[in-house]
Design an enzyme around this catalytic site. Structure first.
Site, short mmCIF file in Angstrom:
data_model
loop_
_atom_site.label_atom_id
_atom_site.label_comp_id
_atom_site.label_asym_id
_atom_site.label_seq_id
_atom_site.Cartn_x
_atom_site.Cartn_y
_atom_site.Cartn_z
N LYS A 62 0.92 -1.43 0.09
CA LYS A 62 0.06 0.04 0.06
C LYS A 62 0.73 1.26 0.12
O LYS A 62 2.02 1.22 0.09
CB LYS A 62 -0.96 -0.10 1.27
N TYR A 70 16.40 29.53 6.36
CA TYR A 70 15.17 30.10 7.17
C TYR A 70 15.57 30.17 8.68
O TYR A 70 15.86 29.09 9.20
CB TYR A 70 14.08 29.41 6.64
N ARG A 123 -11.43 0.12 13.39
CA ARG A 123 -11.25 0.96 12.25
C ARG A 123 -11.57 0.41 10.94
O ARG A 123 -12.36 1.23 10.45
CB ARG A 123 -9.55 0.95 12.32
C1 LIG Z 1 -0.20 -1.73 6.46
C2 LIG Z 1 -0.97 -2.88 7.19
C3 LIG Z 1 -0.28 -4.30 7.20
C4 LIG Z 1 1.41 -4.24 7.08
O1 LIG Z 1 1.84 -3.58 8.28
P1 LIG Z 1 3.28 -3.50 8.61
O2 LIG Z 1 3.21 -2.97 10.13
O3 LIG Z 1 3.86 -2.40 7.69
O4 LIG Z 1 4.05 -4.82 8.40
C5 LIG Z 1 -1.01 -5.35 7.38
N1 LIG Z 1 -2.41 -5.46 7.36
C6 LIG Z 1 -2.99 -4.20 7.33
C7 LIG Z 1 -4.50 -4.33 7.35
C8 LIG Z 1 -2.41 -3.17 7.02
O5 LIG Z 1 -3.15 -1.81 6.82
#
Ligand SMILES: *Cc1c(COP(=O)(O)O)cnc(C)c1O
Length: 405
Positions: free
Chosen positions: A71, A297, A170
């Site tokens: 993702k 800055y 969630r």
């Molecule tokens: C992002 C995510 C993962 C992977 O998590 P990591 O901590 O990056 O290994 C697994 N499952 C779901 C539902 C996620 O959103």
């Protein structure tokens, strides 16, 4: 939404361009191949490190198949790059993403292995998801209804996963409401449940309760002859810290890219991972400050004596960390130099010292495996920025080079 013809052609063209590049260096755009005269920052991706990490995570989870989470632009490294590098590995069961379009693009880009959409499908995408055989995480009646309609329209049985909420609050169907939902999907002739999953809160004590709820649900369903398919729950954190949660399949993200999820000093002892990318830029300016000259800055840095500094053309808009100032160093010609002044949108300034030790065009590694002080987990530690942000906040437009050295 129907798969865009144009997108498909573009993907094909990009694929064709890839295959004519020399084997040692492949870029997703040949024109961005870095050279001494190129001053835009870029990312180098190490396919061997990615594969090594998948094997490590596979071993650490007792040889469970790996559903690789790609993702958010493949944690900054490019979803399609990652999928094409990992797809042929026997340890890889498939890929999981959260966004509809990203899943569809992966399929269009030629990925053959299973793809799981863990997020809410876009309203107009159901036909494309069925057409592309993209597995959908379902948890609402609406998604079930829309997907059923699309599957019937194409006279297919579509593969789905039940997303169960065991305490994250969630996504997913709350576990106490899950059994009727599992039953309903089981009796839907257009749907096949090939998996069910949950996510941990990563609160070590509560994780145990969550797993119990999930496993109990699966047992009750099974006792009543309802299938929940392959069970999966463990992301990188659980792979390291909660081995009982490996179940039928694991679902790591960050570990694949070579960063440790939670307590990196401890995790490093458990299993080594190799940072699978380098964030790089070339020096564009070298000057000597006079005593009293300020930097950037806010003039947060004032030279106490004549001091050489250099400018890198990479900033927070590219995804480098604002909080690097005063905390982080960059690695140039086997030496570390501290970040000073301010990280602005497109520039970072480093202190070179009493001697002019660098020159315009020298290559700097801002993040990578090359030194402990540019490791993403170290940068996270010294800046207080989550290691997930260190990766995922990299600008998706950074040119990416896949190296094989
Ligand atoms: C992002 C995510 C993962 C992977 O998590 P990591 O901590 O990056 O290994 C697994 N499952 C779901 C539902 C996620 O959103």
């Amino acid at each position: 939404m129907k798969v865009s013809r144009r997108g498909f052609i573009n993907t094909l063209a990009a694929g064709a361009a890839l295959s004519v590049l020399p084997k040692s260096i492949r870029a997703n755009d040949i024109s961005v191949k870095p050279s001494k005269d190129r001053f835009d920052p870029w990312l180098e991706i190490d396919p061997e490190a990615l594969k090594y990490n998948v094997k490590q995570l596979y071993e650490q989870s007792g040889n469970r198949p790996v559903l690789a989470v790609v993702k958010n632009n493949g944690y900054g490294l490019g979803t399609e790059n990652i999928a094409s590098i990992l797809e042929d590995m026997p340890e890889i069961a498939g890929f999981a993403d959260v966004k509809t379009q990203s899943c569809i693009s992966l399929r269009q880009g030629g990925v053959k292995k299973p793809i799981l959409l863990m997020g809410m499908p876009s309203d107009n995408a159901y036909d494309s998801l069925v057409d592309g055989n993209i597995q959908v995480a379902i948890y609402t009646q609406d998604v079930l209804k829309n997907l059923t309609k699309a599957a019937r329209g194409q006279q297919k049985v579509h593969d789905v996963h039940i997303y169960v909420d065991t305490g994250m609050s969630r996504m997913g169907v709350p576990y106490h409401k899950a059994l009727p939902f599992v039953k309903e999907v089981n009796s839907n002739s257009s749907m096949k449940i090939i998996g069910s999953f949950m996510g941990f809160t990563e609160d070590a004590d509560f994780d145990k309760e969550q797993l119990t709820k999930f496993v109990d649900l699966a047992k009750v369903a099974k006792d009543q002859s309802y299938s929940m398919g392959k069970l999966h729950a463990a992301s990188s954190n659980a792979i390291f810290h909660f081995p009982q949660a490996a179940l039928d399949m694991v679902r790591p993200g960050i570990g694949i890219y070579g960063a440790y999820p939670t307590y990196f000093k401890k995790e490093k002892e458990i299993k080594t991972l190799r940072v699978a990318y380098k964030l790089k830029a070339r020096i564009v300016r070298v000057e000597q400050l006079r005593k009293g000259d300020g930097v950037s800055y806010g003039r947060n840095y004032i030279a106490e004596k004549p001091t050489w500094i250099a400018t890198l053309p990479i900033g927070h808009a590219d995804g480098y960390l604002r909080k690097a100032v005063g905390n982080a160093k960059v690695f140039i010609n086997q030496k570390l130099y501290p970040v000073i002044g301010a990280v602005s949108a497109s520039h970072t300034i480093i202190e070179i010292g009493d001697e002019e030790k660098v020159k315009i065009g020298d290559e700097a590694i801002l993040v990578g495996p090359d030194h402990a002080e540019v490791h993403p987990n170290h940068l996270s530690d010294v800046t207080g920025v989550s290691v997930y942000d260190v990766l995922m906040h990299m600008n998706a437009q950074l040119p990416k080079i896949i190296t094989t050295d």
